[in-house]
Design a protein around this motif. Structure first.
Motif, PDB file in Angstrom:
ATOM      1  N   SER A  73     -10.641  -4.726  -1.584  1.00 43.67           N
ATOM      2  CA  SER A  73      -9.918  -3.816  -2.471  1.00 43.67           C
ATOM      3  C   SER A  73      -8.919  -2.962  -1.687  1.00 43.67           C
ATOM      4  O   SER A  73      -8.917  -2.931  -0.457  1.00 43.67           O
ATOM      5  CB  SER A  73     -10.912  -2.937  -3.226  1.00 43.67           C
ATOM      6  N   LEU A  74      -8.080  -2.261  -2.414  1.00 43.62           N
ATOM      7  CA  LEU A  74      -7.023  -1.479  -1.778  1.00 43.62           C
ATOM      8  C   LEU A  74      -7.546  -0.382  -0.870  1.00 43.62           C
ATOM      9  O   LEU A  74      -6.911  -0.062   0.135  1.00 43.62           O
ATOM     10  CB  LEU A  74      -6.093  -0.881  -2.835  1.00 43.62           C
ATOM     11  N   ASP A  75      -8.713   0.196  -1.188  1.00 40.81           N
ATOM     12  CA  ASP A  75      -9.245   1.223  -0.293  1.00 40.81           C
ATOM     13  C   ASP A  75      -9.574   0.619   1.066  1.00 40.81           C
ATOM     14  O   ASP A  75      -9.284   1.217   2.106  1.00 40.81           O
ATOM     15  CB  ASP A  75     -10.449   1.939  -0.901  1.00 40.81           C
ATOM     16  N   VAL A  76     -10.128  -0.585   1.068  1.00 44.54           N
ATOM     17  CA  VAL A  76     -10.425  -1.288   2.326  1.00 44.54           C
ATOM     18  C   VAL A  76      -9.131  -1.620   3.058  1.00 44.54           C
ATOM     19  O   VAL A  76      -8.996  -1.379   4.260  1.00 44.54           O
ATOM     20  CB  VAL A  76     -11.241  -2.572   2.048  1.00 44.54           C
ATOM     21  N   GLN A  77      -8.163  -2.173   2.342  1.00 44.99           N
ATOM     22  CA  GLN A  77      -6.905  -2.589   2.966  1.00 44.99           C
ATOM     23  C   GLN A  77      -6.150  -1.403   3.548  1.00 44.99           C
ATOM     24  O   GLN A  77      -5.581  -1.492   4.643  1.00 44.99           O
ATOM     25  CB  GLN A  77      -6.030  -3.352   1.970  1.00 44.99           C
ATOM     26  N   GLY A  78      -6.121  -0.283   2.852  1.00 43.71           N
ATOM     27  CA  GLY A  78      -5.433   0.904   3.370  1.00 43.71           C
ATOM     28  C   GLY A  78      -6.073   1.415   4.652  1.00 43.71           C
ATOM     29  O   GLY A  78      -5.380   1.786   5.605  1.00 43.71           O
ATOM     30  N   LYS A  79      -7.397   1.423   4.682  1.00 40.13           N
ATOM     31  CA  LYS A  79      -8.111   1.866   5.883  1.00 40.13           C
ATOM     32  C   LYS A  79      -7.840   0.925   7.053  1.00 40.13           C
ATOM     33  O   LYS A  79      -7.594   1.363   8.178  1.00 40.13           O
ATOM     34  CB  LYS A  79      -9.607   1.944   5.599  1.00 40.13           C
ATOM     35  N   VAL A  80      -7.859  -0.383   6.787  1.00 44.20           N
ATOM     36  CA  VAL A  80      -7.611  -1.359   7.854  1.00 44.20           C
ATOM     37  C   VAL A  80      -6.176  -1.257   8.356  1.00 44.20           C
ATOM     38  O   VAL A  80      -5.933  -1.371   9.557  1.00 44.20           O
ATOM     39  CB  VAL A  80      -7.962  -2.790   7.396  1.00 44.20           C
ATOM     40  N   PHE A  81      -5.212  -1.014   7.471  1.00 40.41           N
ATOM     41  CA  PHE A  81      -3.831  -0.835   7.931  1.00 40.41           C
ATOM     42  C   PHE A  81      -3.771   0.328   8.927  1.00 40.41           C
ATOM     43  O   PHE A  81      -3.154   0.212   9.991  1.00 40.41           O
ATOM     44  CB  PHE A  81      -2.888  -0.592   6.754  1.00 40.41           C
ATOM     45  N   ALA A  82      -4.437   1.431   8.602  1.00 36.85           N
ATOM     46  CA  ALA A  82      -4.482   2.578   9.521  1.00 36.85           C
ATOM     47  C   ALA A  82      -5.158   2.191  10.835  1.00 36.85           C
ATOM     48  O   ALA A  82      -4.709   2.594  11.910  1.00 36.85           O
ATOM     49  CB  ALA A  82      -5.215   3.746   8.855  1.00 36.85           C
ATOM     50  N   GLU A  83      -6.227   1.401  10.764  1.00 38.81           N
ATOM     51  CA  GLU A  83      -6.919   0.945  11.972  1.00 38.81           C
ATOM     52  C   GLU A  83      -6.020   0.050  12.820  1.00 38.81           C
ATOM     53  O   GLU A  83      -6.048   0.128  14.056  1.00 38.81           O
ATOM     54  CB  GLU A  83      -8.204   0.208  11.605  1.00 38.81           C
ATOM     55  N   ASP A  99       4.737  -6.616  -2.161  1.00 40.79           N
ATOM     56  CA  ASP A  99       3.702  -6.768  -3.177  1.00 40.79           C
ATOM     57  C   ASP A  99       2.572  -5.769  -2.931  1.00 40.79           C
ATOM     58  O   ASP A  99       2.825  -4.582  -2.776  1.00 40.79           O
ATOM     59  CB  ASP A  99       3.228  -8.226  -3.182  1.00 40.79           C
ATOM     60  N   MET A 100       1.317  -6.232  -2.823  1.00 42.55           N
ATOM     61  CA  MET A 100       0.191  -5.307  -2.625  1.00 42.55           C
ATOM     62  C   MET A 100       0.250  -4.634  -1.255  1.00 42.55           C
ATOM     63  O   MET A 100      -0.429  -3.634  -1.030  1.00 42.55           O
ATOM     64  CB  MET A 100      -1.148  -5.991  -2.823  1.00 42.55           C
ATOM     65  N   GLY A 101       1.064  -5.164  -0.340  1.00 44.56           N
ATOM     66  CA  GLY A 101       1.279  -4.480   0.936  1.00 44.56           C
ATOM     67  C   GLY A 101       1.858  -3.090   0.710  1.00 44.56           C
ATOM     68  O   GLY A 101       1.639  -2.183   1.504  1.00 44.56           O
ATOM     69  N   GLY A 102       2.587  -2.908  -0.401  1.00 44.94           N
ATOM     70  CA  GLY A 102       3.121  -1.594  -0.737  1.00 44.94           C
ATOM     71  C   GLY A 102       2.012  -0.603  -1.052  1.00 44.94           C
ATOM     72  O   GLY A 102       1.995   0.512  -0.534  1.00 44.94           O
ATOM     73  N   ALA A 103       1.069  -1.002  -1.891  1.00 50.26           N
ATOM     74  CA  ALA A 103      -0.056  -0.122  -2.221  1.00 50.26           C
ATOM     75  C   ALA A 103      -0.934   0.110  -0.994  1.00 50.26           C
ATOM     76  O   ALA A 103      -1.434   1.218  -0.772  1.00 50.26           O
ATOM     77  CB  ALA A 103      -0.872  -0.719  -3.365  1.00 50.26           C
ATOM     78  N   THR A 104      -1.107  -0.915  -0.184  1.00 47.18           N
ATOM     79  CA  THR A 104      -1.919  -0.811   1.026  1.00 47.18           C
ATOM     80  C   THR A 104      -1.331   0.217   1.984  1.00 47.18           C
ATOM     81  O   THR A 104      -2.024   1.111   2.474  1.00 47.18           O
ATOM     82  CB  THR A 104      -2.011  -2.184   1.718  1.00 47.18           C
ATOM     83  N   THR A 105      -0.048   0.097   2.260  1.00 49.36           N
ATOM     84  CA  THR A 105       0.597   1.000   3.216  1.00 49.36           C
ATOM     85  C   THR A 105       0.761   2.402   2.639  1.00 49.36           C
ATOM     86  O   THR A 105       0.673   3.389   3.373  1.00 49.36           O
ATOM     87  CB  THR A 105       1.954   0.438   3.671  1.00 49.36           C
ATOM     88  N   LEU A 106       0.969   2.497   1.333  1.00 51.66           N
ATOM     89  CA  LEU A 106       1.052   3.812   0.701  1.00 51.66           C
ATOM     90  C   LEU A 106      -0.288   4.541   0.809  1.00 51.66           C
ATOM     91  O   LEU A 106      -0.331   5.737   1.102  1.00 51.66           O
ATOM     92  CB  LEU A 106       1.473   3.675  -0.767  1.00 51.66           C
ATOM     93  N   ARG A 107      -1.387   3.830   0.620  1.00 52.01           N
ATOM     94  CA  ARG A 107      -2.723   4.432   0.795  1.00 52.01           C
ATOM     95  C   ARG A 107      -2.904   4.904   2.238  1.00 52.01           C
ATOM     96  O   ARG A 107      -3.443   5.983   2.477  1.00 52.01           O
ATOM     97  CB  ARG A 107      -3.816   3.436   0.425  1.00 52.01           C
ATOM     98  N   ALA A 108      -2.469   4.077   3.189  1.00 47.15           N
ATOM     99  CA  ALA A 108      -2.598   4.466   4.598  1.00 47.15           C
ATOM    100  C   ALA A 108      -1.818   5.745   4.867  1.00 47.15           C
ATOM    101  O   ALA A 108      -2.278   6.619   5.611  1.00 47.15           O
ATOM    102  CB  ALA A 108      -2.125   3.340   5.516  1.00 47.15           C
ATOM    103  N   HIS A 109      -0.664   5.860   4.257  1.00 45.67           N
ATOM    104  CA  HIS A 109       0.161   7.066   4.443  1.00 45.67           C
ATOM    105  C   HIS A 109      -0.480   8.287   3.779  1.00 45.67           C
ATOM    106  O   HIS A 109      -0.649   9.333   4.408  1.00 45.67           O
ATOM    107  CB  HIS A 109       1.559   6.828   3.870  1.00 45.67           C
ATOM    108  N   LEU A 110      -0.871   8.148   2.519  1.00 43.93           N
ATOM    109  CA  LEU A 110      -1.363   9.294   1.760  1.00 43.93           C
ATOM    110  C   LEU A 110      -2.795   9.686   2.092  1.00 43.93           C
ATOM    111  O   LEU A 110      -3.135  10.870   2.061  1.00 43.93           O
ATOM    112  CB  LEU A 110      -1.255   9.008   0.256  1.00 43.93           C
ATOM    113  N   LEU A 111      -3.642   8.710   2.397  1.00 41.71           N
ATOM    114  CA  LEU A 111      -5.069   8.991   2.576  1.00 41.71           C
ATOM    115  C   LEU A 111      -5.549   8.936   4.019  1.00 41.71           C
ATOM    116  O   LEU A 111      -6.626   9.447   4.325  1.00 41.71           O
ATOM    117  CB  LEU A 111      -5.898   8.025   1.734  1.00 41.71           C
ATOM    118  N   HIS A 112      -4.763   8.291   4.896  1.00 46.24           N
ATOM    119  CA  HIS A 112      -5.196   8.144   6.289  1.00 46.24           C
ATOM    120  C   HIS A 112      -4.180   8.715   7.273  1.00 46.24           C
ATOM    121  O   HIS A 112      -4.209   8.390   8.462  1.00 46.24           O
ATOM    122  CB  HIS A 112      -5.485   6.671   6.598  1.00 46.24           C
ATOM    123  N   SER A 113      -3.261   9.533   6.771  1.00 44.08           N
ATOM    124  CA  SER A 113      -2.296  10.265   7.608  1.00 44.08           C
ATOM    125  C   SER A 113      -1.420   9.389   8.489  1.00 44.08           C
ATOM    126  O   SER A 113      -1.051   9.788   9.590  1.00 44.08           O
ATOM    127  CB  SER A 113      -3.037  11.298   8.470  1.00 44.08           C
TER     128      SER A 113
END
Length: 144
Positions: A73-83, A99-113
């Motif tokens: 899911s996107l929460d996992v993908q966002g965290k892994v992008f930050a990692e 595509d979903m890379g947008g939501a993934t990277t946006l989560r990394a920006h907003l939720l993982h600094s």
């Protein structure tokens, strides 16, 4: 061929296959669904003339770890992008997301600094409803 996955990174979601090429400012590519980093293989050689290009297969896709129990899911993908940015020691890379890379990277920006010097979004999916009727149809008829 310049695209290759010659690096394996252990993440919170399992082993991630990754690659890098070129020199210069850092540029990270985030693929979309249901693809893998192979979707970038034709443009990586040109980008690598000017940038240090980084790519990986998101968990559950391509050559990265995947199994029936795995969450992708996107929460996992966002965290892994930050990692992955931390693994590559990238503080403010340029990011190109599809595509979903947008939501993934946006989560990394907003939720993982994760901060980005520049941020290019291509045909992104960032909120529901996901995808199009075509991909919904393909998802229902995978064997076809």
């Amino acid at each position: 061929m310049s695209w290759k996955l010659d690096e394996t990174v252990q993440t919170s979601a399992g082993a991630v296959a990754a690659g890098r090429l070129g020199s210069g400012p850092a540029l990270v590519l985030a693929h979309g669904w249901p693809w893998s980093s192979f979707s970038w293989h034709r443009i990586i050689p040109n980008l690598a003339r000017r940038y240090r290009v980084h790519w990986y297969d998101m968990p559950g896709y391509g050559r990265s770890a995947k199994d029936a129990e795995q969450r992708t899911s996107l929460d996992v993908q966002g965290k892994v992008f930050a990692e992955m940015l931390a693994h590559w020691d990238l503080e403010q890379p340029m990011v190109v997301a599809h595509d979903m890379g947008g939501a993934t990277t946006l989560r990394a920006h907003l939720l993982h600094s994760c901060d980005f010097e520049r941020y290019i979004l291509m045909n992104v999916v960032a909120m529901r409803p996901w995808g199009s009727e075509f991909f919904d149809h393909v998802g229902r008829h995978v064997d076809a």
